[in-house]
Write a protein that holds these residues in place. Structure first.
Motif, PDB file in Angstrom:
ATOM      1  N   PHE A   9     -13.549   2.246  -2.152  1.00  0.00           N
ATOM      2  CA  PHE A   9     -13.354   1.451  -0.941  1.00  0.00           C
ATOM      3  C   PHE A   9     -14.671   1.232  -0.194  1.00  0.00           C
ATOM      4  O   PHE A   9     -14.849   0.195   0.445  1.00  0.00           O
ATOM      5  N   ILE A  12     -16.006  -1.682  -1.899  1.00  0.00           N
ATOM      6  CA  ILE A  12     -15.277  -2.899  -1.485  1.00  0.00           C
ATOM      7  C   ILE A  12     -15.736  -3.351  -0.106  1.00  0.00           C
ATOM      8  O   ILE A  12     -16.035  -4.537   0.098  1.00  0.00           O
ATOM      9  N   ILE A  31      -7.714  -6.141   3.174  1.00  0.00           N
ATOM     10  CA  ILE A  31      -7.702  -6.795   1.862  1.00  0.00           C
ATOM     11  C   ILE A  31      -6.289  -6.724   1.279  1.00  0.00           C
ATOM     12  O   ILE A  31      -5.471  -5.914   1.713  1.00  0.00           O
ATOM     13  N   LEU A  32      -6.040  -7.551   0.262  1.00  0.00           N
ATOM     14  CA  LEU A  32      -4.783  -7.409  -0.465  1.00  0.00           C
ATOM     15  C   LEU A  32      -4.873  -6.230  -1.420  1.00  0.00           C
ATOM     16  O   LEU A  32      -5.895  -6.052  -2.110  1.00  0.00           O
ATOM     17  N   ILE A  34      -4.420  -4.469  -4.782  1.00  0.00           N
ATOM     18  CA  ILE A  34      -4.489  -5.091  -6.112  1.00  0.00           C
ATOM     19  C   ILE A  34      -3.205  -4.863  -6.915  1.00  0.00           C
ATOM     20  O   ILE A  34      -2.879  -5.667  -7.791  1.00  0.00           O
ATOM     21  N   ASN A  35      -2.491  -3.792  -6.620  1.00  0.00           N
ATOM     22  CA  ASN A  35      -1.192  -3.508  -7.265  1.00  0.00           C
ATOM     23  C   ASN A  35      -0.138  -3.352  -6.175  1.00  0.00           C
ATOM     24  O   ASN A  35       0.285  -2.239  -5.853  1.00  0.00           O
ATOM     25  N   LEU A  43      -4.121  -3.728   2.774  1.00  0.00           N
ATOM     26  CA  LEU A  43      -4.762  -2.449   3.120  1.00  0.00           C
ATOM     27  C   LEU A  43      -5.771  -2.712   4.226  1.00  0.00           C
ATOM     28  O   LEU A  43      -6.573  -3.643   4.111  1.00  0.00           O
ATOM     29  N   THR A  97      -4.298   8.269  -3.266  1.00  0.00           N
ATOM     30  CA  THR A  97      -5.043   8.212  -4.528  1.00  0.00           C
ATOM     31  C   THR A  97      -6.501   7.823  -4.290  1.00  0.00           C
ATOM     32  O   THR A  97      -7.350   8.091  -5.131  1.00  0.00           O
ATOM     33  N   HIS A 102      -7.068   4.743   4.738  1.00  0.00           N
ATOM     34  CA  HIS A 102      -6.678   3.338   4.917  1.00  0.00           C
ATOM     35  C   HIS A 102      -5.217   3.266   5.306  1.00  0.00           C
ATOM     36  O   HIS A 102      -4.437   4.179   5.031  1.00  0.00           O
ATOM     37  N   HIS A 104      -1.646   1.074   4.967  1.00  0.00           N
ATOM     38  CA  HIS A 104      -0.906   0.078   4.183  1.00  0.00           C
ATOM     39  C   HIS A 104      -0.004  -0.721   5.126  1.00  0.00           C
ATOM     40  O   HIS A 104       0.683  -0.130   5.963  1.00  0.00           O
TER      41      HIS A 104
END
Ligand code: AMP
Ligand code: ZN
Length: 145
Positions: A9, A12, A31-32, A34-35, A43, A97, A102, A104
C-alpha cells in the motif's frame, strides 16, 4: 512521511504500483479493491504507513473518517447498492492481510452472498459491567470523563 519499503500500500500511495484511484487528499488515497467483495468496493488508505488502526495518530484517523460519508454516498450511488459496510480489519485473526491500516467501504445488495451479520454472544450476570470497567481502566478514566 512514514513509509515501509516492502509495503504494497505504500507503493500504491506513492504511485509505484497502479491502482484505480477514486479520491485523493493530502493525507489519504481511496482506490478500488482489486478483488472486491462487490464491485465498487473501495479502500481508503492513509498515505503514512501505520500497520494497524491502534497505531494511527488521532488526527489522521479523524481525517480518514471524515472521508467516509462522502465516499459511501458516491459508492452507493454509483453501484445502485442498497447499503454498505465500512470496516477496518485489524490483525491476522480479524482478516487483515495487508499491514498498512485501511478502511473498507463495501457496497451491499439485497440477497447478496456476503455472510453478515456476525454471530452475537451475550453477557452473564455482572460480566457486562466488569468488561466495561476493564476497558475504562485501559482508557484511563470513565466513559463520562
Ligand atoms: P485486508 O484483508 O483488510 O488487509 O484488506 C486488504 C485488501 O487489499 C483486500 O481486500 C485485497 O483484495 C486488497 N488488495 C490487495 N492487493 C491490492 C492491489 N494491488 N490493489 C487494490 N487492492 C488490493
Ligand atoms: Zn505501508
Amino acid at each position: 512521511m512514514s513509509r515501509d519499503p516492502k509495503c504494497l500500500f505504500c507503493k500504491i500511495v506513492h504511485g509505484e504500483i497502479p491502482s484505480a484511484r477514486v479520491l485523493e487528499t493530502d493525507r489519504a488515497v481511496a482506490i478500488l479493491d482489486i478483488n472486491p467483495v462487490a464491485k465498487g468496493h473501495v479502500l481508503i488508505i492513509p498515505r503514512d504507513h501505520h500497520a494497524q488502526v491502534a497505531e494511527l495518530p488521532d488526527d489522521l484517523a479523524a481525517h480518514v473518517g471524515s472521508l467516509v460519508p462522502r465516499l459511501t454516498r458516491a459508492v452507493v450511488a454509483a453501484t445502485g447498492a442498497d447499503g454498505s459496510n465500512t470496516i477496518i480489519n485489524s490483525g491476522r485473526v480479524a482478516g487483515q492481510t495487508i499491514f498498512h491500516c485501511h478502511w473498507h467501504v463495501i457496497p451491499r445488495f439485497e440477497d447478496d452472498p456476503v455472510r453478515w451479520p456476525w454471530p452475537h454472544d451475550s453477557y452473564l450476570g455482572d460480566e457486562m459491567g466488569r468488561t466495561a470497567s476493564l476497558i475504562q481502566r485501559e482508557l484511563g478514566g470513565h466513559a463520562d470523563d
